[in-house]
Write a protein that holds these residues in place. Structure first.
Motif, PDB file in Angstrom:
ATOM      1  N   THR A 168       0.853  -1.188   0.000  1.00  0.00           N
ATOM      2  CA  THR A 168       0.000   0.000   0.000  1.00  0.00           C
ATOM      3  C   THR A 168       0.888   1.237   0.000  1.00  0.00           C
ATOM      4  O   THR A 168       2.071   1.181   0.346  1.00  0.00           O
ATOM      5  N   VAL A 170      -2.738  -5.561 -11.792  1.00  0.00           N
ATOM      6  CA  VAL A 170      -3.024  -5.024 -10.457  1.00  0.00           C
ATOM      7  C   VAL A 170      -3.186  -6.188  -9.488  1.00  0.00           C
ATOM      8  O   VAL A 170      -3.287  -7.350  -9.893  1.00  0.00           O
ATOM      9  N   GLN A 206      -6.626  -7.411  -4.450  1.00  0.00           N
ATOM     10  CA  GLN A 206      -7.369  -6.521  -3.568  1.00  0.00           C
ATOM     11  C   GLN A 206      -7.838  -5.259  -4.274  1.00  0.00           C
ATOM     12  O   GLN A 206      -8.829  -4.649  -3.866  1.00  0.00           O
ATOM     13  N   ASN A 207      -7.128  -4.867  -5.347  1.00  0.00           N
ATOM     14  CA  ASN A 207      -7.444  -3.591  -5.988  1.00  0.00           C
ATOM     15  C   ASN A 207      -8.261  -3.734  -7.266  1.00  0.00           C
ATOM     16  O   ASN A 207      -8.510  -2.738  -7.950  1.00  0.00           O
ATOM     17  N   ASP A 215      -5.619   4.978  -3.344  1.00  0.00           N
ATOM     18  CA  ASP A 215      -4.746   4.809  -4.504  1.00  0.00           C
ATOM     19  C   ASP A 215      -4.165   3.398  -4.529  1.00  0.00           C
ATOM     20  O   ASP A 215      -4.046   2.738  -3.500  1.00  0.00           O
ATOM     21  N   PHE A 216      -3.774   2.966  -5.721  1.00  0.00           N
ATOM     22  CA  PHE A 216      -3.182   1.636  -5.853  1.00  0.00           C
ATOM     23  C   PHE A 216      -2.192   1.623  -6.995  1.00  0.00           C
ATOM     24  O   PHE A 216      -2.153   2.533  -7.839  1.00  0.00           O
ATOM     25  N   ARG A 248     -11.357  -1.587  -7.367  1.00  0.00           N
ATOM     26  CA  ARG A 248     -11.108  -0.146  -7.447  1.00  0.00           C
ATOM     27  C   ARG A 248     -10.959   0.316  -8.900  1.00  0.00           C
ATOM     28  O   ARG A 248     -11.173   1.486  -9.201  1.00  0.00           O
ATOM     29  N   CYS A 249     -10.556  -0.584  -9.783  1.00  0.00           N
ATOM     30  CA  CYS A 249     -10.384  -0.209 -11.188  1.00  0.00           C
ATOM     31  C   CYS A 249     -11.708   0.169 -11.838  1.00  0.00           C
ATOM     32  O   CYS A 249     -11.725   0.916 -12.819  1.00  0.00           O
ATOM     33  N   SER A 272     -10.137   6.179 -10.156  1.00  0.00           N
ATOM     34  CA  SER A 272      -8.890   6.009 -10.916  1.00  0.00           C
ATOM     35  C   SER A 272      -8.873   6.936 -12.128  1.00  0.00           C
ATOM     36  O   SER A 272      -8.876   6.495 -13.271  1.00  0.00           O
TER      37      SER A 272
END
Length: 1089
Positions: free
Chosen positions: A64, A180, A183-184, A158-159, A187-188, A193
């Motif tokens: 992270t 990615v 876990q992320n 953020d990632f 989020r995409c 993003s």
């Protein structure tokens, strides 16, 4: 470097780094990016693997942002991870300077962890408020809801993402794939993003990580064992017979120390009993490069295989020196790509990508030329019917073939013979290494036979039209030849040539390549000297290398042990390291990192035998005095070259002495911004002094080095326009953290320290002081520099003692400020600008882009039946390109249509070229290729489109080939392409998933296109079809469109290119895909299904 640490690293290794998309290299894929089976397998491969042995990409992506910014001790024992983490932390702390993209959308691919980043191309302009970076394999991006210049953002949202499978062409901004973490993934899909911010590139780290994967079934650690096996350190071997013949190599320029070192190393290389590790230590200018050059010459005569690792900045210098001593550079191969400087361009042909392409092109053109020559001499283009040609024109009305005349035949033969360079180039460039002796001999015999034929055809006045036509069997009216036998001699020679070419073609055994990787492997295998950076030697692991007699590491003191793991795992027999322990050192992440130590220093400390060089020949004594005293205890003497009065003759007219410190204390301003202004003005003034005071016409290299590099982009931007193409000086601008130790005739060293917390390693100071050969001009605030203590204080004290400190003229600063303009000082340098022009290139392409998780490009087609591998499929002579391009467009549109279904589905049908060819021949009542001239080219394409609309074509399922179905197009339309509105229509059409078919004429440069190069038709050198003698045309499928905007002296130019998928196999362009300039297109068609 102990085995315990090696074992520790082994627990986190996986073969996936070598095979999966993280290590994806577009040049080595078997199929075009976007092919269903290819992309789908790559996506799924990366997320698989042994969960107990995580790959590097998974480890990095699991971090992270908060963890990276904290001082975490978790990875301190693993140098690669610690180095990545440290560099990431620095990048995150300086995020405001990072290039970034505005992200439109992140599109999921078939694997849940792989996404396609669709960037906003509209935002990428010549003038932008921030810089961009064309995404490359291994780039680590931060995806955030805020741009980097926004300091107030929530990093928890953020990632990270790692870029993979990018295009080999690094000029165009386009969308790209990222990996990615699990876990992320969710989020995409979110709106957070919006920005993709470039942080660092970790490709070299991933290569090193994968090399740590020790193969227990194979002993491929010989280089490492040579270093680890201290107890077996080899001394002079008495068992092996050694004979060295130095007569073929000029060594008179070497001094006794250099000559002794050279002979000792040659003796070690000849040893077959022990493995030797030799060290050569010497300061800058002591002749280490001279030893390397002499060593390469001697080992070349001994037929030894050598790998030379050098910093990237030194590659061109090595090539220049080899060329000066007449070393056959065709036997040397550079693994890295060289930059686009004028000097580097002279040697680009020796890079792996160029050498392999040149060899491929050479073979292709050779076979084309042989084919055309055979067709002409065998009289295939001419009418052989015994009909009356007296009243016909150029072509016979019966069968459309050319009517023979001596003048036309002579003209066609001489033009064809002018292209014999296609043959001679192959022989001269590659005969000794890549071609057998028999092939080279046959080429020589063929050229001799053709020369005899040309002499008789073009210079014997006894020849006349009727006699030759009768003798060639092209006339039904007999003519008495009498004693004039010239026509018979000509025909006999023609038949000899035809017979020789026929036998030559049938016996010709050229290498066969399925894909570009095998082509590159072939070139690597046959190179006697391989020159590379340490990271690029990773390519050798994939090439099944034979034993390497000597592995040479130049500037070894600048390299981390971790970086050397890559080449040391090659089958190395002997090792030579050259370096300067007191010069530029590798960056250390932490003191206790076991692989962070400089290997050169480690081996010196362990007592390995070294050869010491104590005389320098490159740096003026006044510049060398302080470094020699401070870093070398005064043990280094000056050679005859530098103490000669002629050494600095060219620089005597300069206003400043060759060694001085300019004290700028008292100039206005103490803030960082004001100091940047002073720094730029001072540099500008000094450059003016150099350009105006130089004697002679030689262009010199000037290095501008800044110990504090916070304003490097501003300096580059301000000086670019004036000094990019200056007729007296080449200006190179670097910071202390970035330069690799390049040497310059004049160095301007900025010691204007703007941050009191800046920490500089002592080795970097020494490196900065020893980069100059003739003049070293330093400037800064003398009191502030001295206050830093240590080497800074000693340097200033030495300057004072030698009376080398000059007070700066504040008037000059003001004049320079006024001349430059205040705004110039603080503008950032765009990442998409080059040294002479402002340019930005961007494109939309379906290559690698998914549509609702499905890749929609049709499988790559090969009109030459790939599998024969005879290179005929690289030529447009098989006449089926119109069919392949139309069917490829249809398949791609059906794939797009199926991807839009709910849920998305695969279109698994393959449309039959054979069926379409059969339908075409039924319609035109002739075999393809035998139509009338006016029915070929665009008329053939129109006929094919009409058949697809009215009759359709059969398709078969890949999984059930016995099942067939008929597919048609609804309509087809020719698109306008000359106006702006037409171009917009083309872009919108392709973007909507409606693939196009284009046709264009072929010129000779088409056959020598390099991957990533845009094809432009050359009307001065059209390629003529060997039978019809008319300009040849080619049809392709259009899969994208790009734009290049160039601004030169306030004049804006725009050029458009189309992205194409060819039907010439994977060896064309980049995995079968390429580019064509819009101005070369003669017809563009939209198909609707």
């Amino acid at each position: 470097m102990d085995e315990g640490h090696l074992q520790l690293e082994k627990s986190v290794i996986n073969h996936l780094e070598e095979e999966g998309p993280t290590f994806g290299d577009a040049r080595r894929r078997k199929k075009a990016t976007g092919v269903d089976s290819d992309d789908r397998s790559r996506d799924s491969a990366d997320v698989g693997g042994d969960t107990n042995n995580p790959v590097l990409s998974k480890i990095v992506l699991s971090w992270t942002i908060q963890e990276i910014l904290l001082d975490d001790e978790t990875h301190k024992s693993k140098f690669i991870l610690a180095e990545i983490r440290s560099n990431l932390k620095v990048s995150l702390q300086n995020l405001i300077l990072s290039p970034y993209y505005n992200v439109k959308e992140m599109l999921r691919c078939e694997s849940s962890e792989v996404f396609f980043v669709d960037i906003n191309l509209t935002d990428i302009q010549l003038k932008s408020d921030h810089s961009y970076r064309v995404a490359q394999d291994g780039d680590l991006f931060l995806f955030s809801s805020h741009p980097p210049h926004c300091r107030d953002f929530d990093s928890s949202l953020d990632f990270l993402g790692i870029v993979f499978n990018t295009s080999q062409c690094a000029s165009f901004h386009r969308g790209f794939k990222v990996l990615v973490s699990d876990q992320n993934c969710t989020r995409c899909y979110e709106e957070n993003s919006k920005f993709g911010i470039f942080l660092i590139n970790i490709m070299d780290a991933m290569k090193a990580w994968s090399v740590f994967n020790f193969d227990k079934t194979e002993d491929n650690c010989s280089g490492i064992k040579s270093i680890l096996n201290i107890s077996d350190m080899a001394t002079d071997c008495k068992m092996c017979e050694k004979s060295i013949d130095f007569e073929k190599v000029r060594l008179s320029h070497l001094n006794q120390q250099q000559l002794y070192s050279l002979k000792s190393i040659i003796s070690a290389v000849q040893c077959r009993t022990n493995k030797h590790v030799e060290l050569i230590q010497g300061p800058p200018g002591s002749g280490k490069t001279e030893i390397i050059i002499a060593l390469l010459q001697v080992l070349h005569h001994m037929n030894q295989k050598v790998v030379l690792c050098v910093p990237k900045a030194s590659v061109v210098k090595i090539l220049v020196n080899l060329e000066k001593c007449l070393f056959p550079l065709e036997d040397a191969l550079v693994l890295d790509n060289l930059d686009n400087t004028k000097l580097a361009k002279q040697f680009q042909r020796h890079c792996l990508c160029h050498r392999s392409q040149d060899f491929l092109v050479g073979m292709t053109l050779f076979k084309i030329w042989l084919h055309e020559l055979f067709v002409l001499l065998n009289l295939d283009p001419y009418c052989t019917e015994k009909c009356d040609h007296e009243t016909t024109g150029i072509r016979c009305s019966t069968n459309s073939l050319v009517v023979f005349t001596l003048s036309s035949f002579k003209d066609k033969f001489t033009k064809l013979l002018m292209r014999k360079e296609w043959l001679t180039n192959l022989k001269e460039k590659f005969s000794e290494i890549y071609l057998s002796a028999n092939i080279a001999k046959d080429i020589t015999n063929l050229l001799s036979l053709l020369k005899d034929f040309e002499d008789l055809l073009c210079h014997d006045e006894r020849l006349c039209d009727k006699h030759v036509q009768w003798t060639f069997g092209l006339s039904s009216v007999p003519y008495k030849l009498g004693e004039n036998s010239a026509a018979k001699e000509l025909n006999d020679l023609r038949l000899q040539c035809v017979d020789f070419i026929q036998r030559f073609r049938s016996s010709l055994k050229l290498p066969k390549f399925v894909e570009r990787k095998f082509l590159e492997d072939f070139c690597i295998k046959h190179a006697k000297v391989i020159i590379s950076t340490t990271q690029s030697t990773y390519r050798l692991h994939e090439a099944a290398m034979e034993p390497i007699n000597l592995f040479i590491v130049d500037d070894a003191a600048k390299i981390n042990e971790c970086d050397l793991i890559i080449p040391l795992r090659l089958p190395v027999t002997h090792i030579l390291m050259l370096g300067d322990d007191f010069n530029l050192q590798p960056t250390k992440v932490q003191e206790n990192a076991r692989f962070a130590m400089n290997p050169f220093k480690r081996l010196l400390n362990l007592g390995f035998r070294k050869h010491m060089l104590t005389e320098q020949y490159a740096i003026h004594p006044s510049i060398w005095q302080f470094p020699n005293k401070k870093f070398y205890e005064g043990k280094i003497t000056n050679g005859a070259t530098v103490i000669s009065p002629e050494y600095n003759k060219q620089f005597k007219g300069l206003k400043f002495p060759n060694y001085c410190f300019i004290d700028v204390t008292g100039t206005d301003g103490n803030s960082c911004k004001e100091k940047n202004t002073i720094e730029l003005a001072t540099i500008q003034y000094m450059l003016e002094i150099i350009s105006q005071g130089l004697e002679g016409t030689e262009v010199i290299d000037v290095g501008v080095l800044c110990l504090c590099g916070s304003n490097i982009s501003g300096i580059k931007s301000s000086l670019r326009q004036k000094y990019a193409t200056h007729n007296k000086i080449n200006v190179h601008i670097e910071s202390a953290d970035s330069f690799e130790g390049e040497t310059y005739q004049v160095v301007i060293l900025s010691m204007l320290l703007k941050d009191e917390n800046t920490i500089l390693q002592i080795e970097k100071i020494n490196t900065a002081l020893t980069r100059a050969r003739h003049c070293l001009w330093m400037f800064g605030e003398a009191a502030s520099v001295s206050a830093r203590g240590g080497v800074f204080k000693e340097l200033v004290d030495d300057m004072i003692e030698r009376k080398c400190i000059l007070k700066w003229n504040t008037t000059a600063t003001s004049q320079s400020k006024y001349a430059l303009g205040y705004d110039d000082f603080h503008c950032s340098s765009s990442a998409s600008s080059n040294e002479t022009i402002h340019q930005v290139c961007k494109e939309f392409t379906w290559s690698g882009r998914p549509k609702r998780t499905k890749y929609i490009l049709a499988p790559l087609r090969d009109q030459g039946n790939s599998g024969t591998h005879e290179l005929d499929h690289l030529t447009p002579l098989t006449d089926t390109c119109t069919m392949h391009s139309c069917l490829g467009a249809m398949e791609s549109m059906y794939k797009h249509q199926y991807a839009c279904l709910e849920p998305p589905q695969d279109f698994s049908w393959i449309l039959s070229t054979d069926n379409l060819k059969e339908e075409y021949e039924n319609v035109v009542a002739k075999e393809i290729g035998s139509e009338e001239i006016e029915k070929k080219g665009k008329d053939r394409l129109a006929t094919v489109l009409q058949i697809l609309e009215e009759r359709g074509v059969l398709g078969r399922r890949k999984q059930q080939p016995e099942v067939s179905s008929n597919f048609r197009i609804k309509s087809h339309t020719q698109l306008p392409i000359k106006e702006d509105q037409g171009i917009k229509t083309v872009f919108d059409t392709v973007k909507d998933g409606k693939f196009l078919v284009a046709h264009f004429r072929i010129s000779e440069n088409y056959f020598s296109l390099r991957p990533g190069e845009i094809y432009h038709f050359d009307r001065h050198k059209p390629y003529l079809h060997p039978v019809s003698f008319l300009p040849a045309s080619h049809a392709v499928m259009i899969i994208g469109l790009g734009k290049t905007m160039t601004k030169v002296k306030n004049i804006l130019e725009r050029s458009i290119h189309l992205n194409l998928q060819n039907s010439a196999g994977s060896l064309f362009g980049e995995n079968g895909c390429g580019y064509v300039g819009l101005e070369s297109i003669r017809g563009l068609y939209q198909l609707d299904i």
